[in-house]
Write an enzyme that holds these catalytic residues in place. Structure first.
Site, mmCIF file in Angstrom:
data_model
loop_
_atom_site.group_PDB
_atom_site.id
_atom_site.type_symbol
_atom_site.label_atom_id
_atom_site.label_comp_id
_atom_site.label_asym_id
_atom_site.label_seq_id
_atom_site.Cartn_x
_atom_site.Cartn_y
_atom_site.Cartn_z
ATOM 1 N N ARG A 195 58.985 60.800 67.637
ATOM 2 C CA ARG A 195 59.602 59.553 68.054
ATOM 3 C C ARG A 195 58.547 58.478 68.387
ATOM 4 O O ARG A 195 58.732 57.298 68.135
ATOM 5 C CB ARG A 195 60.462 59.864 69.283
ATOM 6 C CG ARG A 195 60.861 58.697 70.114
ATOM 7 C CD ARG A 195 62.228 58.210 69.792
ATOM 8 N NE ARG A 195 62.595 57.091 70.630
ATOM 9 C CZ ARG A 195 63.545 56.225 70.327
ATOM 10 N NH1 ARG A 195 64.230 56.366 69.224
ATOM 11 N NH2 ARG A 195 63.823 55.227 71.125
ATOM 12 N N ASP B 217 66.843 49.508 68.863
ATOM 13 C CA ASP B 217 67.223 48.091 68.889
ATOM 14 C C ASP B 217 66.432 47.276 69.919
ATOM 15 O O ASP B 217 66.107 46.104 69.685
ATOM 16 C CB ASP B 217 68.734 47.956 69.168
ATOM 17 C CG ASP B 217 69.131 48.602 70.486
ATOM 18 O OD1 ASP B 217 68.953 49.822 70.619
ATOM 19 O OD2 ASP B 217 69.590 47.877 71.399
ATOM 20 N N LYS C 249 51.057 63.675 78.253
ATOM 21 C CA LYS C 249 51.512 63.348 76.885
ATOM 22 C C LYS C 249 52.046 61.923 76.817
ATOM 23 O O LYS C 249 51.672 61.154 75.934
ATOM 24 C CB LYS C 249 52.604 64.334 76.477
ATOM 25 C CG LYS C 249 53.501 63.888 75.339
ATOM 26 C CD LYS C 249 54.592 64.918 75.104
ATOM 27 C CE LYS C 249 55.699 64.440 74.187
ATOM 28 N NZ LYS C 249 56.572 63.405 74.765
ATOM 29 N N ASN C 250 52.899 61.571 77.763
ATOM 30 C CA ASN C 250 53.570 60.266 77.675
ATOM 31 C C ASN C 250 52.657 59.104 78.031
ATOM 32 O O ASN C 250 53.013 57.942 77.811
ATOM 33 C CB ASN C 250 54.838 60.253 78.540
ATOM 34 C CG ASN C 250 55.945 61.090 77.920
ATOM 35 O OD1 ASN C 250 55.779 61.630 76.834
ATOM 36 N ND2 ASN C 250 57.065 61.206 78.614
ATOM 37 N N CYS D 135 62.649 64.733 68.963
ATOM 38 C CA CYS D 135 63.566 65.774 69.445
ATOM 39 C C CYS D 135 65.021 65.348 69.287
ATOM 40 O O CYS D 135 65.358 64.174 69.417
ATOM 41 C CB CYS D 135 63.303 66.034 70.928
ATOM 42 S SG CYS D 135 61.801 66.943 71.241
ATOM 43 N N ARG E 217 54.781 70.665 71.315
ATOM 44 C CA ARG E 217 54.667 69.209 71.183
ATOM 45 C C ARG E 217 54.204 68.596 72.498
ATOM 46 O O ARG E 217 53.626 67.500 72.496
ATOM 47 C CB ARG E 217 56.030 68.607 70.826
ATOM 48 C CG ARG E 217 56.513 69.000 69.458
ATOM 49 C CD ARG E 217 57.788 68.334 69.169
ATOM 50 N NE ARG E 217 57.610 66.903 69.341
ATOM 51 C CZ ARG E 217 58.492 65.991 69.005
ATOM 52 N NH1 ARG E 217 59.630 66.373 68.479
ATOM 53 N NH2 ARG E 217 58.252 64.727 69.192
ATOM 54 N N ASP F 193 63.392 64.327 81.573
ATOM 55 C CA ASP F 193 62.517 65.343 80.976
ATOM 56 C C ASP F 193 62.394 66.607 81.829
ATOM 57 O O ASP F 193 61.768 67.583 81.401
ATOM 58 C CB ASP F 193 61.112 64.758 80.736
ATOM 59 C CG ASP F 193 61.089 63.825 79.528
ATOM 60 O OD1 ASP F 193 62.103 63.735 78.816
ATOM 61 O OD2 ASP F 193 60.039 63.193 79.300
ATOM 62 N N ILE G 127 70.514 59.523 80.883
ATOM 63 C CA ILE G 127 69.582 58.876 79.955
ATOM 64 C C ILE G 127 69.846 59.285 78.494
ATOM 65 O O ILE G 127 70.049 58.436 77.642
ATOM 66 C CB ILE G 127 68.111 59.177 80.342
ATOM 67 C CG1 ILE G 127 67.870 58.836 81.818
ATOM 68 C CG2 ILE G 127 67.141 58.418 79.433
ATOM 69 C CD1 ILE G 127 68.002 57.373 82.189
ATOM 70 N N ARG H 189 69.104 57.910 70.254
ATOM 71 C CA ARG H 189 67.783 57.306 70.292
ATOM 72 C C ARG H 189 67.590 56.123 69.335
ATOM 73 O O ARG H 189 66.742 56.148 68.437
ATOM 74 C CB ARG H 189 66.709 58.375 70.059
ATOM 75 C CG ARG H 189 66.869 59.543 70.991
ATOM 76 C CD ARG H 189 65.697 60.447 71.001
ATOM 77 N NE ARG H 189 64.682 60.025 71.954
ATOM 78 C CZ ARG H 189 63.639 60.761 72.297
ATOM 79 N NH1 ARG H 189 63.458 61.933 71.763
ATOM 80 N NH2 ARG H 189 62.766 60.314 73.169
ATOM 81 N N PRO H 190 68.366 55.068 69.500
ATOM 82 C CA PRO H 190 68.184 53.873 68.657
ATOM 83 C C PRO H 190 66.897 53.116 69.019
ATOM 84 O O PRO H 190 66.250 53.447 70.016
ATOM 85 C CB PRO H 190 69.413 53.028 68.991
ATOM 86 C CG PRO H 190 69.871 53.480 70.315
ATOM 87 C CD PRO H 190 69.403 54.894 70.506
HETATM 88 C C1 UD1 Z 1 60.212 58.128 76.819
HETATM 89 C C2 UD1 Z 1 59.466 59.438 76.928
HETATM 90 C C3 UD1 Z 1 60.449 60.597 76.971
HETATM 91 C C4 UD1 Z 1 61.466 60.381 78.090
HETATM 92 C C5 UD1 Z 1 62.105 58.988 77.996
HETATM 93 C C6 UD1 Z 1 62.989 58.676 79.183
HETATM 94 C C7 UD1 Z 1 57.374 58.995 75.819
HETATM 95 C C8 UD1 Z 1 56.484 59.252 74.665
HETATM 96 N N1 UD1 Z 1 58.568 59.573 75.803
HETATM 97 O O1 UD1 Z 1 60.935 58.160 75.595
HETATM 98 O O2 UD1 Z 1 59.704 61.781 77.204
HETATM 99 O O3 UD1 Z 1 62.467 61.349 77.977
HETATM 100 O O4 UD1 Z 1 61.089 57.975 77.935
HETATM 101 O O5 UD1 Z 1 62.267 58.760 80.358
HETATM 102 O O6 UD1 Z 1 57.002 58.334 76.765
HETATM 103 N N2 UD1 Z 1 67.368 53.220 73.934
HETATM 104 C C9 UD1 Z 1 68.163 52.369 73.200
HETATM 105 N N3 UD1 Z 1 67.557 51.470 72.366
HETATM 106 C C10 UD1 Z 1 66.204 51.396 72.234
HETATM 107 C C11 UD1 Z 1 65.386 52.275 73.004
HETATM 108 C C12 UD1 Z 1 66.016 53.178 73.850
HETATM 109 O O7 UD1 Z 1 69.392 52.402 73.287
HETATM 110 O O8 UD1 Z 1 65.703 50.567 71.468
HETATM 111 C C13 UD1 Z 1 68.016 54.216 74.838
HETATM 112 C C14 UD1 Z 1 67.743 55.644 74.383
HETATM 113 O O9 UD1 Z 1 68.662 56.050 73.413
HETATM 114 C C15 UD1 Z 1 67.913 56.399 75.684
HETATM 115 C C16 UD1 Z 1 67.382 55.431 76.739
HETATM 116 O O10 UD1 Z 1 67.412 54.139 76.115
HETATM 117 O O11 UD1 Z 1 69.265 56.660 75.930
HETATM 118 C C17 UD1 Z 1 65.992 55.742 77.210
HETATM 119 O O12 UD1 Z 1 65.098 55.743 76.133
HETATM 120 P P1 UD1 Z 1 63.573 55.301 76.281
HETATM 121 O O13 UD1 Z 1 63.290 54.941 77.704
HETATM 122 O O14 UD1 Z 1 63.285 54.293 75.227
HETATM 123 O O15 UD1 Z 1 62.815 56.645 75.936
HETATM 124 P P2 UD1 Z 1 61.564 56.842 75.000
HETATM 125 O O16 UD1 Z 1 60.599 55.720 75.185
HETATM 126 O O17 UD1 Z 1 61.998 57.190 73.629
#
Ligand code: UD1
Length: 421
Positions: free
Chosen positions: A93, A125, A23-24, A117, A398, A306, A328, A122-123
């Protein structure tokens, strides 16, 4: 009418299954198909809700998509739209991955703030800051994110945290950016290397994939290509943990075990024996009863967030006290309350959980609130005595193509049911 997974638990798993596509990896690769004004053939695309939503969005953006089982033929030549439908986009997301692709292709993008989810704040920025460096200017209007760029230049981009999605967005954005982009503090998840391999097959110039520093030399065009997606390491981990949790013996085919060292190591510490031959993995979980003193989720190659919930379910019946630290996502202990109702002893405090092993769990009706937590509740049902019904199955779907079918191949008594609860 409501849908649920119904499990008759209490028996060790015994059987074998072949893994679905990742999926990812599928989601960013699908976004990458939008970059190319031509055709892509993708094999081993998982047939799950999140990819279905992504494909609907891509069609709405102007892609022509033909589906033959797990193979997709995607023609993005006429994908000239740059506005993602709000209702569709909010369903997951990963819509945010379209930001880099749309900006890279059109220097314009309109998308809803992403949904997904409920596992924390999950910001976005880090994504926004990266796109601003390439030249995007952002505005917010009625819950939509509007981005436009007058220039699209290569940059040196330092991510403040190695976010998986932001790394992928920066890669997608850099493919057509003029000059040499350097992305620093990249996430190193295998799905990111997969995205880079896919893009390189299309003619993108990328170096350093799989490391924390990725270099991309902008190109003017990409080319048609055919690609087979990697297996899903989170689905693989879920099944390995299920094998250990039920003290069973299982075989997984089509696995990339080198991506799974962190989970394999923890399962070995619990007492499981794991042997691999090429892309087949054998797990003997008959002695997997030891607790784990300190499990910390981390970015790759650390133990993946995950799989944290699934491991928590398994540790509920370990012989002693375990501890999990979630580093995380801050709200990933929601299933603890359900596990406790099933007879577990889990105490959570902020980002830490202590699990006091009990002899058995008792089957009951529970409700999934998110994808991986939902899968963990199904695992709890496999361990528990009697019947467990897990509602909220759409969350699980999903990410898992056919969780009930796969678990049946692994010897579980489980089915998908429609009830009138
Ligand atoms: C991806 C995976 C998800 C997995 C996660 C962490 C996909 C489709 N999804 O999600 O299954 O759980 O990696 O391995 O690949 N964060 C910020 N600002 C941002 C982006 C992220 O603060 O702009 C924080 C998030 O809130 C979180 C952490 O960074 O605490 C990790 O998030 P991120 O690595 O971005 O996860 P996803 O890409 O959403």
């Amino acid at each position: 009418m409501l849908e649920c997974f119904e499990i008759s638990g209490g028996t060790p798993l015994c059987g074998s299954v072949t893994l679905q596509g990742s999926k990812n990896a599928a989601l960013p690769v699908l976004a990458a198909c939008l970059l190319h004004r031509g055709k892509t053939v993708l094999h081993n695309v998982p047939d799950i809700r999140d990819t279905a939503v992504m494909l609907q969005i891509m069609e709405q953006l102007g892609c022509e998509i033909e589906k033959k089982g797990r193979t997709l033929i995607i023609d993005a030549k006429e994908a000239k739209q740059f506005q993602v439908d709000a209702a569709l986009g909010r369903q997951m997301r990963s819509t945010i991955l379209l930001l880099g692709a749309l900006l890279g292709r059109n220097q314009k993008a309109v998308l809803p703030f992403p949904g997904g989810c409920i596992i924390g704040m999950r910001p976005i920025d880090i994504h926004i800051t990266a796109m601003q460096k390439f030249g995007a200017v952002f505005e917010e209007q009625d819950g939509m994110l509007l981005a436009e760029a007058g220039r699209w230049d290569a940059q040196t981009i330092l991510l403040r945290f190695p976010s998986v999605g932001a790394t992928e967005n920066a890669i997608l954005a850099a493919v057509y950016a003029k000059g040499l982009t350097c992305i620093q503090n990249c996430a190193r998840e295998p799905e990111i290397a997969e995205l880079c391999c896919f893009l390189k097959e299309k003619g993108a110039k990328i170096q350093g994939e799989g490391t924390s520093c990725i270099w991309i030399r902008g190109v003017d065009v990409l080319q048609d290509s055919t690609y087979t997606l990697m297996p899903d390491r989170i689905v693989a981990g879920t099944y390995l943990i299920a094998g250990a949790a039920t003290r069973g013996k299982i075989t997984l085919h089509g696995i990339q075990m080198h991506n799974m060292e962190a989970v394999a190591e923890l399962l070995r510490q619990m007492g499981a024996a794991i042997v691999c031959e090429k892309d087949t993995c054998y797990l003997d979980g008959r002695k997997a009863a030891r607790p784990l003193e300190c499990v910390c989720t981390d970015t790759y190659p650390g133990f993946p967030t995950d799989l944290q919930s699934q491991l928590m379910a398994a540790l509920c019946i370990a012989e002693g006290k375990s501890r999990i630290k979630e580093q995380i996502f801050e709200e990933r202990f929601r299933i603890a309350a359900w596990l406790n109702r099933m007879g577990a002893k889990v105490v959570t405090d902020g980002r830490e959980a202590v699990i006091h092993g009990v002899k058995r769990l008792q089957g009951m009706t529970v409700e999934a609130q998110e994808l991986r937590g939902g899968a963990a509740l199904v695992l709890a049902g496999l361990i528990a005595e009697g019947k467990t019904q897990v509602y909220g199955s759409s969350f699980i779907e999903r990410g898992y193509e056919d969780l009930a079918g796969d678990l049946r191949l692994l010897g579980a008594v489980v089915s998908r049911k429609t009830t009138e609860r």
